[in-house]
Each structure stands twice: as structure tokens, then as C-alpha cells.
Design an enzyme around this catalytic site. Structure first.
Site, PDB file in Angstrom:
ATOM      1  N   GLY A 150      36.377 -24.366 -18.785  1.00 44.06           N
ATOM      2  CA  GLY A 150      35.248 -24.808 -19.606  1.00 44.06           C
ATOM      3  C   GLY A 150      35.665 -25.921 -20.566  1.00 44.06           C
ATOM      4  O   GLY A 150      34.943 -26.909 -20.742  1.00 44.06           O
ATOM      5  N   ASP A 151      36.835 -25.776 -21.180  1.00 42.22           N
ATOM      6  CA  ASP A 151      37.321 -26.807 -22.106  1.00 42.22           C
ATOM      7  C   ASP A 151      37.578 -28.114 -21.350  1.00 42.22           C
ATOM      8  O   ASP A 151      37.302 -29.205 -21.847  1.00 42.22           O
ATOM      9  CB  ASP A 151      38.627 -26.352 -22.782  1.00 42.22           C
ATOM     10  CG  ASP A 151      38.463 -25.026 -23.515  1.00 42.22           C
ATOM     11  OD1 ASP A 151      37.318 -24.682 -23.856  1.00 42.22           O
ATOM     12  OD2 ASP A 151      39.477 -24.339 -23.732  1.00 42.22           O
TER      13      ASP A 151
END
Ligand code: ADP
Ligand code: FBP
Length: 305
Positions: free
Chosen positions: A252-253
Site C-alpha cells: 500500500g505504501d
């Protein structure tokens, strides 16, 4: 310039085990330590993409020093607010050769009013028109749930763009301040809206419900399925490339890094989504909490054309 802000950074400590056994002593087959925390991961991924960023955040104690050194070794510019407490360590148990993992994130150190005021002052002083700010992760004890809302308002008044990646009440209040982009995963968006996705119509309803909370645009990430980009005027779904998943922690990052990589260079939202998807998939295909490289991302983009 791209700034990343991590209020609750962490060392990510990973132990590789043959299997998960309760009420027994397991022996690790290997271990690794990575610099973690959502905003710091975005800065690390941007560094892999050869894109400079400035990492800001609250760090303290020997663990904070270690994080600071790790970011420095990667050539990432940092502007920290030092705190009296000790930066947390998050623990993952990863099954060797399998796709299962267990992850426990600590709550983090208590932050005083003075420490938080210093950080907010640093953000205010750095805010410039046209810059991109990624505000990411959970909040440590002592930090009010509306802190992202306060920061988004300050940055918006200065003409900067904001990307919010958080969860729970901090995400809900942050959305109300109108960030440029918000990136929840499916579980976070369902929790935020109280809606459950079961088909295409309920996915559209979920995206619209998140937009009604206030963000200008939304990227809803859905793991190996891909992601949905939504604004009040358009909705674009993008399928993720097929990869052999090794460890999705940090995907996600990495996706946020890819999105900001594109948006900060003037690419369209859908073009930036393609970059974000490739970055997320690149990281999910890496072992441990390592992040994808530029070569990994370019290979995935070439295959998707
Ligand atoms: N197994 C996977 N295969 C392909 N892409 C993946 C995989 N896991 C994650 N990704 C990519 O990374 C993005 C972010 O992952 P996701 O798990 O949704 O976020 P988060 O880490 O915030 O929960 C996804 O939208 C997808 O593009
Ligand atoms: O601030 P939180 O929500 O506790 O998350 C911190 C954790 O998230 C991570 O940044 C990974 O996040 P993603 O898997 O969502 O990309 C870890 O490095 C870190 O341990």
C-alpha cells in the site's frame, strides 16, 4: 518537492518461521529488520524510483536513532521532531515459502502537546504551493484524531496537495478536511463507511460514500485484484499485474509512492494509478519487508503495455 509525514514510525522486525504453532516455542529460520512506518516507506519507495523526498516525523530513543540512520544511508533527506519516548517496533511472523503472515503493530510512544506543536510548526514552516504531502499511518497516543484534518487545512491554505493514508477516526476526520487524494484499502473503506462490498454495484456505492466524506479523489486499493480510482466525475478500475506474491507488507505504501511519483510530475490520475499499481505489485513480489525496485516496476509496466 514531495514530503512524507510519519507520526508513528516503526522498525519492522520480521521473523521467518516454518509454520505458526501456538503454545510452543518456534525457532526462526531467519530474520530481518527494516525501516518502517507508512510515510517513511513511501520515502523509501520514492528513493527506489530515483525521486527525492523529505521525510518528516516524530522519532525518539535508540530505535528512532536507528530509523534516522537507516533513512540517511538511503540518501533520504529528513526533518524529524525528536520526542522523549521510544519509537515503536512492529513484529511480523512470516511463513517460509508460504503466503501467510501474522503482523502485530505496537501502539507507539506517548506524544506531549509540546512535541506535537513543534511538528505542526515545522509543517507550517515548510508548506509551499504546488508541493505534495503524504500524511500516512496510525497516530501514537497523545495525538488527537483530528491531527490530519488540522494539517490538511494548513497545507491546503498554502496551496500544497495532500495524500492521506490512514485508518479509523483519523481517516474519517482527515477526509472531512478535503485532501487531494485518499488511499484506503478495501477493509479500511468498509470500516469507514459501514458498507460491505459484494459486487460491482456495491463497490461503486462504497467509492461514492467515501467521496461524500470530503476527499477530492479516492484510490481504493484491493490487494491482488487491483484498485479503483474515483472522483465525483469518473471511476476507473485497474487490474493488478499477476505476480508471485511473497510478502504484501508495504504494498500500500509503495502504491502511494507510485501515485505521488506520477501526480507530482503532472501525469493524469489514471496514468498515476497505473504507476501506483505497478509499484504495489513490485513490492508484493519481494520477500520480506523489502520494497520493489525501479527495474521491478519498469518490468511490470512493460508487460502491462
Ligand atoms: N498479491 C498481489 N498481486 C499483485 N498486486 C498486488 C498484490 N498485493 C498488493 N498488490 C498491489 O498493491 C496495491 C496495494 O495493496 P493493498 O494490499 O491493497 O494495500 P495495503 O497494503 O494498504 O493494504 C494493490 O492495489 C495492488 O495493486
Ligand atoms: O501506522 P500503522 O497503521 O500502524 O502501520 C505501520 C506499518 O505499516 C507499514 O508501513 C506497512 O503498511 P502497508 O502494508 O499498508 O503498506 C509497516 O511498515 C508498518 O509497520
Amino acid at each position: 518537492m514531495i514530503y512524507t509525514l510519519t507520526l508513528n514510525p516503526a522498525i519492522d522486525f520480521e521473523l521467518i518461521v516454518a509454520d505458526f504453532e501456538f503454545d510452543a516455542v518456534s525457532r526462526a529460520l531467519g530474520s530481518r529488520v527494516d525501516c518502517g512506518g507508512k510515510g517513511f516507506n513511501v520515502s523509501r519507495m520514492l528513493a527506489n524510483l530515483k525521486m527525492p523526498s523529505i521525510a518528516m516525523g516524530l522519532v525518539g530513543g535508540p530505535t528512532g536513532d536507528r530509523l534516522s540512520a537507516m533513512l540517511g544511508e538511503l540518501g533520504i533527506d529528513t526533518r524529524f521532531t525528536r520526542i522523549a519516548g521510544e519509537t515503536r517496533t512492529n513484529v511480523s511472523l512470516v511463513q517460509a515459502g508460504g503466503s501467510k503472515h501474522l503482523k502485530v503493530n505496537d501502539t507507539g510512544p506517548s506524544i506531549s502537546d509540546e512535541e506535537l506543536a513543534e511538528l505542526i510548526g515545522m509543517v507550517r514552516a515548510a508548506a509551499r504551493p504546488g508541493d505534495w504531502w503524504v500524511l500516512a499511518g496510525s497516530l501514537p497516543p497523545g495525538v488527537p484524531d483530528d491531527v490530519y484534518a488540522q494539517l490538511i487545512t494548513i497545507l491546503d491554505q498554502q496551496g500544497a496537495f495532500t495524500v492521506l493514508d490512514s485508518s479509523g477516526e483519523a481517516l474519517r476526520l482527515g477526509c472531512a478536511a478535503g485532501p487531494t487524494l485518499v488511499k484506503p484499502n478495501l477493509a479500511e473503506a468498509e470500516q469507514l463507511t459501514g458498507l460491505v462490498v459484494s459486487d460491482a454495484a456495491s463497490l461503486t456505492a462504497l467509492a461514492q460514500a467515501v467521496l461524500l466524506l470530503g476527499p477530492v479523489s479516492l484510490v481504493l486499493s484491493m490487494g491482488k485484484t487491483g484498485a479503483l480510482l474515483a472522483t465525483p466525475d469518473e471511476q476507473v478500475e485497474c487490474i493488478s499485474p499477476r505476480i508471485v506474491e511473497q510478502n504484501p507488507i508495504g504494498a500500500g505504501d509503495s502504491m502511494v509512492a507510485g501515485l505521488v511519483w506520477g501526480l507530482s510530475q503532472g501525469q493524469s490520475q489514471s496514468g498515476s494509478l497505473t504507476l501506483g499499481i505497478a509499484c504495489g505489485a513490485a513490492t508484493a513480489s519481494c520477500a520480506g519487508t523489502t520494497l520493489g525496485t525501479l527495474a521491478d516496476v519498469e518490468a511490470l509496466l512493460a508487460n502491462s503495455n
